[in-house]
Design a protein around this motif. Structure first.
Motif, PDB file in Angstrom:
ATOM      1  N   ARG A 113       0.830  -1.231   0.023  1.00 33.27           N
ATOM      2  CA  ARG A 113       0.084   0.195   0.151  1.00 33.27           C
ATOM      3  C   ARG A 113       0.740   1.301   0.074  1.00 33.27           C
ATOM      4  NH1 ARG A 113      -4.144  -1.992   4.849  1.00 33.27           N
ATOM      5  NH2 ARG A 113      -4.932  -3.978   3.941  1.00 33.27           N
ATOM      6  N   GLY A 115       1.098   5.133   1.354  1.00 27.00           N
ATOM      7  CA  GLY A 115       0.558   5.879   2.518  1.00 27.00           C
ATOM      8  C   GLY A 115       1.061   7.310   2.624  1.00 27.00           C
ATOM      9  N   GLN A 243      -0.571  -0.037  11.833  1.00 28.52           N
ATOM     10  CA  GLN A 243      -1.181   1.208  11.333  1.00 28.52           C
ATOM     11  C   GLN A 243      -2.491   1.030  11.212  1.00 28.52           C
ATOM     12  OE1 GLN A 243       0.685   3.380   7.999  1.00 28.52           O
ATOM     13  NE2 GLN A 243      -1.065   3.085   6.660  1.00 28.52           N
ATOM     14  N   ASP A 256      -3.892   5.477   3.655  1.00 28.23           N
ATOM     15  CA  ASP A 256      -3.569   4.502   2.649  1.00 28.23           C
ATOM     16  C   ASP A 256      -4.276   3.736   1.972  1.00 28.23           C
ATOM     17  OD1 ASP A 256      -4.778   3.021   4.571  1.00 28.23           O
ATOM     18  OD2 ASP A 256      -3.273   1.735   5.133  1.00 28.23           O
TER      19      ASP A 256
END
Length: 338
Positions: A113, A115, A243, A256
């Motif tokens: 991902r 972010g 996260q 994200d």
């Protein structure tokens, strides 16, 4: 607006195009500093590394949001509070995954991902609405500062510091210490490349013990299993587990493409008439400027570099300045309204 000063610089010498910070500058509408998260594995979207992709995507989304304010045909983009705004930014990143045929991959693996953090100052009617996720900061009227630093970074910074000092004691040059400490911090002690100095079992045991002891002293309320997860698996393999989740003590927020829990969305609201100066900055500045403007903030930056260039002292960090790059990208945006 009477005065506006802005500055941004990427950390990699000779490669300004690699800067993962973004600025939104829309006088009378709003401003933002966006800091892309350093890519972990070379993942690219739209030709950009994942952190830069997230940063640029959110920049465009903030600009679209600000332009839509007051337009009755765009009710979904009218300001409805910090959580709504952050949700909108996350959806913009998710749409980027859709466009890059990456939804299945990013849903299955957080390491793929993109972010970023965001610090936004939105001029909505007669209010200044501040919305933040992550560790970029804002200073209002030269005194009221908001910057949410995450204790998780202290764990990996301590790991790096202890590894740096260990290799320094072995007689390595500062450049070699930087390289070995970064290997430990980035990959974690249990993911070192076989045959390298950081893969030696005795070295790992010593550095793990030192880092764990120092983290216990510095963060006595953090469970040991959370500290060990970060020490052993580092930024690349361990940090993403914290996260946008709320159970761990070391949990933190980041944009994200997926939901950001409300506890990680910071908001402030001010009467616009009370605002003289707005200063936004990314975490590449380890020390606040002693006044308004780029010159003051760059003096502060130079003072930090002179005192602790390797970032293993007062300004310890997960990275340090080396021969090829600065510790981090840095951005400053100052607006004087009166």
């Amino acid at each position: 607006m009477r005065q506006l000063e802005a500055f941004t610089l990427g950390k990699k010498f000779g490669h300004p195009e690699a800067n993962e910070d973004s600025l939104v500058i829309m006088p009378n509408l709003g401003y933002a500093v966006i800091d892309g998260v350093t890519d972990r594995n070379g993942t690219r979207y739209g030709g950009m590394l994942s952190g830069q992709f997230a940063s640029r995507t959110v920049k465009r989304a903030v600009e679209e949001f600000l332009l839509a304010q007051g337009q009755p045909d765009r009710p979904e983009l009218q300001f409805q509070g910090g959580e709504h705004f952050v949700d909108y930014l996350g959806k913009a990143i998710y749409q980027g995954y859709v466009q890059n045929d990456a939804v299945a991959a990013v849903e299955a693996d957080w390491k793929l991902r993109g972010g970023c953090t965001v610090m936004a100052a939105l001029l909505i009617n007669d209010r200044l609405e501040v919305v933040a996720v992550g560790d970029s900061g804002i200073r209002i009227n030269g005194a009221d500062t908001l910057q949410v630093l995450k204790p998780l970074d202290d764990v990996t910074a301590i790991l790096r510091r202890e590894a740096w000092h260990y290799f320094c004691a072995q007689g390595l040059t500062p450049e070699e210490c930087d390289a070995q400490a970064m290997a430990m911090t980035w990959q974690g002690t249990r993911n070192q490349v076989e045959g390298t100095p950081t893969a030696d079992g005795a070295v790992i045991e010593t550095i793990e013990a030192r880092a764990l002891k120092a983290c216990r002293e510095h963060l006595p309320d953090v469970p040991e299993d959370e500290i060990l997860l970060l020490v052993q698996h580092g930024i690349a393999h361990g940090q993403g587990n914290f996260q946008n989740v709320t159970d761990p003590v070391l949990g933190y927020g980041g944009i994200d493409g997926f939901a950001v829990p409300a506890r990680y969305v910071e908001t402030r609201s001010y009467a616009l008439g009370d605002i003289e100066t707005i200063e936004l900055f990314s975490d590449g500045y380890f020390k606040l400027g002693d006044g308004f403007g780029v010159a003051a903030w760059e003096r502060a930056f130079a003072e930090v570099e002179a005192e602790d260039i390797h970032k293993i002292g007062r300004y310890m960090s997960t990275k340090g300045t080396t021969e090829t790059q600065l510790t981090d990208d840095r951005s400053y945006l100052g607006v004087r309204l009166k």
